[in-house]
Design an enzyme around this catalytic site. Structure first.
Site, short mmCIF file in Angstrom:
data_model
loop_
_atom_site.label_atom_id
_atom_site.label_comp_id
_atom_site.label_asym_id
_atom_site.label_seq_id
_atom_site.Cartn_x
_atom_site.Cartn_y
_atom_site.Cartn_z
N HIS A 1 -18.73 15.28 1.33
CA HIS A 1 -20.17 14.69 0.80
C HIS A 1 -19.58 13.26 0.03
O HIS A 1 -20.41 12.17 -0.24
CB HIS A 1 -20.86 15.23 -0.32
CG HIS A 1 -21.21 16.90 0.31
ND1 HIS A 1 -21.28 17.94 -0.54
CD2 HIS A 1 -21.54 17.14 1.57
CE1 HIS A 1 -21.76 18.79 0.68
NE2 HIS A 1 -21.66 18.37 1.92
N CYS B 1 -28.22 5.59 16.64
CA CYS B 1 -27.84 5.56 15.02
C CYS B 1 -26.64 6.31 14.78
O CYS B 1 -26.21 6.49 13.64
CB CYS B 1 -29.10 5.94 14.17
SG CYS B 1 -29.40 7.77 14.54
C1 PEP Z 1 -25.36 11.44 14.33
O1 PEP Z 1 -25.10 12.75 14.79
O2 PEP Z 1 -25.03 10.55 15.05
C2 PEP Z 1 -26.11 11.13 13.30
C3 PEP Z 1 -26.55 9.80 12.82
O3 PEP Z 1 -26.42 12.17 12.34
P1 PEP Z 1 -25.32 12.63 11.25
O4 PEP Z 1 -23.93 11.74 11.32
O5 PEP Z 1 -26.03 12.49 10.11
O6 PEP Z 1 -24.94 13.93 11.74
#
Ligand code: PEP
Ligand code: MG
Length: 746
Positions: free
Chosen positions: A363, A676
Site C-alpha cells: 500500500h 490501463c
Molecule cells: C491491472 O491489473 O492491470 C490493473 C490496472 O489493476 P490493478 O493493478 O489495480 O490490479
C-alpha cells in the site's frame, strides 16, 4: 551463578566506565579496553578486531599478541576462528583452539602458543561491527559467566563505536556515518530526488550503559514495562475486530507480560547494565536469533518482540518521538516499512522514500506512486547507515540510493536530474497538444488515479481524463470501513476536480495483495487466484451496494462511468450490472437525481474473458485491459514475486498476438477498448500497444508526457510492420526490432 557473574561483569564494567568517560584518543581507548579486559578476565590475550569494510576484519588493538601486528593483521569474513565469529554472529568457546574447526595460524601475531579461545561478536542491534577475543595458554573452556562478561564488553564497544568514541588522530576506526554508501534496492516508483534523510523512527542511542545504582535501574525497568503494558492495552482497546493489527497487538501483550523476557532483562541489570542497556542487550540477542530462524512464523514473532523492545527503549530514553522536530529541507523518508495512512500524512512534502523492506505492490508503494514520489524498497541496511539530515540521492529508476555521496556521484547525479528536467520541459511544451502519430492516428491518453491527491495531475500531465480510478485505495488507507456519505462526498470532489473530464470509477478491487486492515483476512494458498475483486463484491454485496449508491449520489445528475474489476465470465458481468440496476431503482424511489448518462464497462484481466461469448462483447459498453493482472495469468508469473515478475517481456510475441485477438474481437462488435496496466505508461510498450490497435491508454500521470512525445514521432503503420516482421522471423520478443526502428528515428 548470577551472583558471581554479577560481580565479574559489574567489576569490569565499573573499570570500563572510566575509559568511556576519558578524553583519550580513539586508539588509546581501544588499547585500554583490551588491557582492562585481559586483566579482569585473567587471560594473557585480549584483542579487538573491527571491520575495515564489509568483507575484511582488522586487528585494531591487542593486549598480549605482537603489538606490531596491530593494523597489519587482516582476515576475510569467515576466515579463521575470528572470521567465523564475525560471519555467524555466534560465540566460539574453544579449549584447544589450534585443533578447532577453521583455526588459521597467523605467524605475525605469535598466537600459536595460546590454547583456549573465546570470541564474541561486537554487534549493535544485529549490525556487525567486529569481534572481541580473549585467549589463554591454559587449555580450558570459558564459563557461561565469563562468556556473558565478554559479551557485555563487546556491547559497550559497540555502543562506543556508535558514539564515535574510537575515531580521531591515529584512528582505529573510520568515523561511522560519515562515509559515502551505495545501497542497491529495488525500484517501486521511478524518479530521482536529492535531499536529506528523515528517519521515520530515529535510532535510539544509549549513552549510559553502566548502572550507578542497580536498585534504581530495576525500578526504572519495572516502571517502563508497566508503561508499555498500559500502552499496548490501550492500543488493543482502540483496535476492533479480528484484524491483523489485533493479532500483532495480542502478540505484543503476550511478550510484554512474559516472565522470561523480563527476567532476562533484570539479570542484565544485576550484571551491571543500566535499564536501557539491559533492554538493548536482550534485543541484540533477539536479533541474533532472528538471523538464525528459518521458520517464517518464528521470525515474525521475533520481529514483534524486536518492535516491543524498541518501544521499551523509547520509553526509557525518551528518544524517538520526533514531535516538535522539523523536517529537513527536501526530506527523504527512511523507514523499515510504513503504512499508507502514515505516508499520506507526510504527503507531497517528501522528495523521496527509502524502505528497508516493502514490496512493489504494498500500500505504501501505491501511495508513493499516487504522489509520484520516487521510492526504493529492499534497501538493506539503510536504517543502520543513515542519520537524520544526511545528504542523500535517490535513484528510483535504478533502485539505487547514494547516501552521503562524494562529489563525483553528486555531479553525475545532478547531470542526470538536469537531463530529466529538460525532458520534462519538452513534455510540458506538448502538454496541450494531442497524441497524434505521424500516420495521423490520435491516441487517447488518460491517467490512472486513486486518491484525491492525484487529481491535480489531471491538468499538469495533459491527460484527457481518468481512465482508471482505483476506489480501493480509499478503503486501504483507513483504519475502518468508510461510510457511504464519506465516499459520496469524496467521489463528488473527484468529479468536481475533473471539471467534466471523464473519470472511470472501478468498483472495489480488494483481496489478493489488497487486504483491508479491518476485514477478516482470508488465508488462501494463492490469493491472486483467490477470493478477490468482483468475486467478493458478488458474494458479499453489502459493500458493493453501498459503493454504487455513493457513486450515483456523487454524480448527482452528472455523467458517470463505472467498471467492474476482474470479470472472468459473462455471468459475473450480468450479475454485477443487475446490482447497478437495483441501485438505480432504489435511488429513483428515494427521489435522488440519477446520472444524465451512465456507462458500464468491465476490466479484462483474465484470459478467459478474451474468449467470452459474443453477447458479452455486444452488451458491455467498454472494456479496459488490466495488463498487470492479465499478463501475470497469461505467463503464469506472479506480479508480486521478484524472482519471476520481470521474467517475461510484455513485447513477447505470444502476448502481443493475444492482445491483437482481443482488439479484433472488440472491432467486430464495435466495443470500445482501452488498456490501463502499468505497461501503458512505458513509452516503447505504449507505442507497440497503439500499433496493434489499442488506441486508448491509461497510465500514471508522469508517463503521459513521455508516451505522447514518442507517439508523436512515430508512424504506427511502420511499427506494426516491424512487429509483424519480427514475429514472422520467429523472434521471441519484438523489442530488439522496435528499438532498432527507434534508433533510426531522427
Ligand atoms: C491491472 O491489473 O492491470 C490493473 C490496472 O489493476 P490493478 O493493478 O489495480 O490490479
Ligand atoms: Mg488488476
Amino acid at each position: 551463578m548470577v551472583e558471581r557473574a554479577e560481580s565479574e561483569s559489574r567489576k569490569l564494567l565499573g573499570r570500563l566506565r572510566d575509559t568511556m568517560a576519558s578524553q583519550a584518543a580513539g586508539q588509546e581507548r581501544l588499547d585500554q579496553i583490551t588491557h582492562l579486559t585481559a586483566d579482569s578476565m585473567g587471560t594473557e590475550v585480549c584483542s579487538i578486531y573491527l571491520f575495515r569494510d564489509d568483507e575484511t576484519l582488522e586487528l585494531c588493538a591487542t593486549q598480549g599478541l605482537n603489538p606490531e601486528s596491530v593494523h597489519q593483521t587482516r582476515m576475510k569474513l569467515g576466515e579463521g576462528l575470528v572470521g567465523r565469529v564475525a560471519r555467524t554472529g555466534k560465540v566460539i568457546n574453544a579449549a584447544d583452539a589450534p585443533s578447532a574447526k577453521g583455526f588459521r595460524y597467523m605467524p605475525e601475531t605469535g598466537e600459536e602458543i595460546y590454547s583456549s579461545f573465546l570470541g564474541v561478536p561486537i554487534q549493535r542491534l544485529g549490525e556487525k561491527l567486529g569481534v572481541l577475543v580473549v585467549q589463554s595458554k591454559e587449555a580450558r573452556e570459558f564459563s557461561a559467566d565469563e562468556v556473558y562478561a565478554l559479551e557485555v564488553v563487546a556491547m559497550v564497544l559497540a555502543e562506543m563505536t556508535e558514539l564515535g568514541a574510537f575515531v580521531g588522530e591515529g584512528a582505529a576506526l573510520r568515523a561511522r556515518h560519515t562515509q559515502p554508501v551505495l545501497i542497491r534496492g529495488v525500484t517501486a516508483q521511478e524518479g530521482t530526488a536529492e535531499g536529506h534523510i528523515w528517519l521515520h523512527e530515529p535510532r535510539v542511542v544509549v549513552t549510559n550503559l553502566v548502572a550507578d545504582d542497580p536498585a534504581r535501574e530495576h525500578v526504572r525497568l519495572t516502571e517502563a514495562v508497566e508503561n508499555l503494558r498500559v500502552s499496548v492495552d490501550q492500543l488493543l482497546a482502540g483496535a476492533s475486530g479480528d484484524t491483523e493489527q489485533v493479532q500483532v497487538l495480542e502478540a505484543y501483550r503476550m511478550f510484554a507480560n512474559s516472565k522470561g523476557w523480563l527476567r532476562r532483562m533484570e539479570e542484565n541489570i544485576d550484571r551491571g547494565l543500566s535499564a536501557e542497556a539491559a533492554v538493548e542487550k536482550e534485543q541484540s540477542d533477539v536479533r541474533a536469533r532472528m538471523l538464525q530462524a528459518t521458520d517464517a512464523y518464528l521470525r515474525e514473532r521475533l520481529q514483534d518482540l524486536d518492535d516491543l523492545s524498541n518501544r521499551l527503549l523509547r520509553i526509557l530514553t525518551g528518544q524517538g518521538h520526533q514531535t516538535g522536530a522539523e523536517l529537513p529541507e527536501n526530506p527523504i523518508l527512511v523507514a523499515r516499512n510504513i503504512g499508507p495512512g502514515e505516508l499520506l500524512e507526510y504527503g507531497r512534502q517528501l522528495r523521496g522514500i527509502i524502505l528497508e523492506e516493502g514490496s512493489v505492490g504494498s500500500h505504501a508503494a501505491i501511495v508513493a506512486r499516487a504522489l509520484a514520489i520516487p521510492l526504493v524498497i529492499n534497501a538493506k541496511r539503510i536504517q543502520n547507515e543513515a542519520l537524520n539530515g544526511d545528504h542523500v540521492m535517490v535513484d528510483g529508476d535504478q533502485g539505487v540510493v547514494h547516501l552521503r555521496p562524494d562529489d563525483t556521484v553528486v555531479n553525475a547525479f545532478r547531470d542526470k536530474m538536469a537531463m530529466q528536467a529538460k525532458a520534462q520541459e519538452r513534455y510540458a511544451s506538448i502538454r496541450d497538444k494531442p497524441a497524434v502519430t505521424l500516420c495521423g492516428k490520435t491516441i487517447r491518453l488518460d491517467m490512472n488515479a486513486g486518491l484525491m491527491a492525484d487529481l491535480p495531475s489531471l491538468e499538469s500531465s495533459g491527460a484527457e481524463g481518468v481512465g482508471l480510478f482505483r476506489t480501493e485505495l480509499q478503503f486501504l488507507v483507513r483504519s475502518q470501513m468508510p461510510k457511504r456519505t464519506e465516499l459520496a462526498a469524496l467521489y463528488a470532489r473527484v468529479l468536481d476536480a475533473a471539471k467534466g473530464k471523464r473519470v472511470v470509477f472501478r468498483t472495489l478491487d480488494i483481496g489478493s495483495d489488497k487486504v483491508l486492515p479491518y476485514m477478516q483476512a482470508q488465508d488462501e494458498p494463492n490469493p491472486a487466484l483467490g477470493w478477490r475483486a468482483i468475486r467478493v463484491g458478488l458474494d458479499k454485496p453489502g459493500v458493493m451496494r453501498m459503493q454504487l449508491q455513493a457513486l450515483l449520489r456523487a454524480a448527482n445528475g452528472r455523467p458517470l462511468s463505472l467498471m467492474f474489476p476482474f470479470i472472468a465470465q459473462y455471468e459475473e458481468y450480468t450479475a454485477a450490472r443487475a446490482e447497478v440496476d437495483k441501485a438505480i431503482a432504489r435511488e429513483k424511489k428515494l427521489g435522488h437525481t440519477l446520472p444524465e448518462k451512465l456507462e458500464i464497462g468491465a476490466m479484462l484481466e483474465t484470459p478467459s474473458l478474451a474468449y467470452a461469448c459474443k453477447k458479452f462483447y455486444e452488451e458491455v459498453e467498454f472494456l479496459s485491459i488490466g495488463g498487470n493482472d492479465l499478463k501475470q495469468f497469461f505467463f503464469a508469473a506472479d506480479r508480486e514475486n521478484e524472482r519471476v515478475r520481470r521474467r517475461y517481456d510484455t513485447l513477447n510475441v505470444s502476448f502481443l498476438s493475444f492482445l491483437e485477438d482481443i482488439v479484433a474481437r472488440c472491432a467486430a462488435t464495435n466495443t470500445r477498448l482501452s488498456f490501463c496496466g502499468e505497461d501503458a505508461g512505458r513509452p516503447v510498450e505504449a507505442l507497440c500497444l497503439a500499433a496493434i490497435g489499442l488506441h486508448s491508454l491509461s497510465m500514471r500521470p508522469a508517463s503521459v508526457g513521455p508516451v505522447k512525445h514518442l507517439l508523436r514521432r512515430c508512424n504506427l503503420d511502420d511499427v506494426r510492420t516491424v512487429i509483424h516482421d519480427a514475429r514472422d522471423a520467429g523472434e521471441q520478443s519484438v523489442r530488439p526490432a522496435v528499438m532498432e526502428y527507434l534508433r533510426g528515428l531522427s
